[in-house]
Design a protein around this motif. Structure first.
Motif, short mmCIF file in Angstrom:
data_model
loop_
_atom_site.label_atom_id
_atom_site.label_comp_id
_atom_site.label_asym_id
_atom_site.label_seq_id
_atom_site.Cartn_x
_atom_site.Cartn_y
_atom_site.Cartn_z
N GLY A 19 -44.72 28.84 38.55
CA GLY A 19 -44.54 27.29 38.82
C GLY A 19 -45.54 27.44 37.51
N GLY A 35 -38.48 23.42 41.17
CA GLY A 35 -39.12 24.42 41.89
C GLY A 35 -38.62 23.96 43.66
N ASP A 38 -41.30 22.82 46.16
CA ASP A 38 -41.36 21.88 45.60
C ASP A 38 -40.78 20.98 46.06
N ARG A 41 -41.36 20.94 49.92
CA ARG A 41 -42.37 20.37 50.15
C ARG A 41 -42.34 18.82 50.21
N LYS A 42 -41.67 18.06 49.46
CA LYS A 42 -41.02 16.71 49.12
C LYS A 42 -40.50 15.97 50.30
N GLU A 130 -54.89 23.27 46.52
CA GLU A 130 -54.10 21.57 46.51
C GLU A 130 -53.79 21.06 47.72
N ARG A 132 -52.70 22.65 50.37
CA ARG A 132 -50.57 23.26 50.57
C ARG A 132 -50.89 23.89 52.07
#
Ligand SMILES: Nc1ncnc2c1ncn2[C@@H]1O[C@H](COP(=O)(O)OP(=O)(O)OP(=O)(O)O)[C@@H](O)[C@H]1O
Ligand SMILES: O=c1ccn([C@@H]2O[C@H](COP(=O)(O)O)[C@@H](O)[C@H]2O)c(=O)[nH]1
Length: 191
Positions: A19, A35, A38, A41-42, A130, A132
């Motif tokens: 990343g 990503g 990403d 996750r979104k 972060e 996660r």
């Protein structure tokens, strides 16, 4: 897919720096950074029907179903104005790769692989901070098992096809980028 003029993939273990280097490549060479993690996750936080399933798989360090990830990547490609794409952290399995080739109908021009010792990757993941769901000791161990058993065969596939560029993933972010930069400069991908 006609929308793709250049298509590069970045692979490596958890915390190998994919990343981080994608952001630098995207900024320096004008690529659209997609990503896969990403996007998942979104989707997970969007309240979609797949949200709980994605969260469970991420916590386990497992790989999401190919149709889910490919659909998200396809949507991201179609909505981008750019035609030069960096796909970060996908395909993660041979099944992912085949689903992508079947649905999107494209193979990467080249693949960068960040080679990094396990202890370095684990340290980076555990320091990421972060929030996660997968940045913990248990999940990173599971992710490493999945990476070795399921993702490395994809790396080997691209090596056999002559598309793989192996990059030493140790050192500072800047040192690594100075190894990555000449690869993108010398390939002179179309704009
Ligand atoms: N060369 C480096 N030296 C030290 N820390 C780094 C380096 N490169 C990245 N990091 C840090 O390590 C963490 C993991 O990096 P990054 O998210 O880029 O890895 P990744 O391969 O995309 O990981 P993942 O697959 O888990 O998403 C981040 O906190 C990042 O800031
Ligand atoms: O193609 C993919 C990419 C990611 N996942 C899941 O997400 C996490 C985190 O991915 P990062 O790319 O490191 O952000 C990964 O461990 C998988 O659980 C996936 O299923 N498929």
């Amino acid at each position: 897919m006609e929308l793709l003029s250049s298509f590069a993939v970045l692979l490596g273990g958890p915390g190998s720096g994919k990343g981080t280097q994608c952001l630098k490549v995207a900024e320096t060479f004008g690529f659209e950074h997609i990503g896969a993690g990403d996007l998942l996750r979104k989707e997970m936080y969007s309240g979609s029907e797949n949200g709980d399933m994605i969260q469970k798989l991420m916590k386990e360090g497992s790989i999401a179903p190919s149709e889910v990830t490919v659909k998200l990547i396809k949507k991201a490609i179609e909505s981008a104005e750019n035609s030069k794409f960096l796909i970060d952290g996908f395909p993660r399995s041979e099944e992912n790769r085949m689903a992508y080739e079947r649905i999107i109908g494209a193979e990467p021009n080249f693949v960068l692989f960040f080679d990094c010792p396990e202890e370095v990757m684990v340290k980076r993941v555990l320091n990421r901070n972060e929030g996660r769901v997968d940045d913990n000791e248990h999940t990173v161990k599971e992710r490493l098992k999945v990476y070795k058993a399921i993702t490395l065969p994809v790396v080997n596939h691209y090596a056999k096809k002559g598309k793989l560029y192996k990059v030493d993933g140790t050192g500072t972010q800047e040192e690594i980028f100075e190894r990555v930069r000449p690869i993108f400069t010398s390939l002179r991908l179309s704009t």
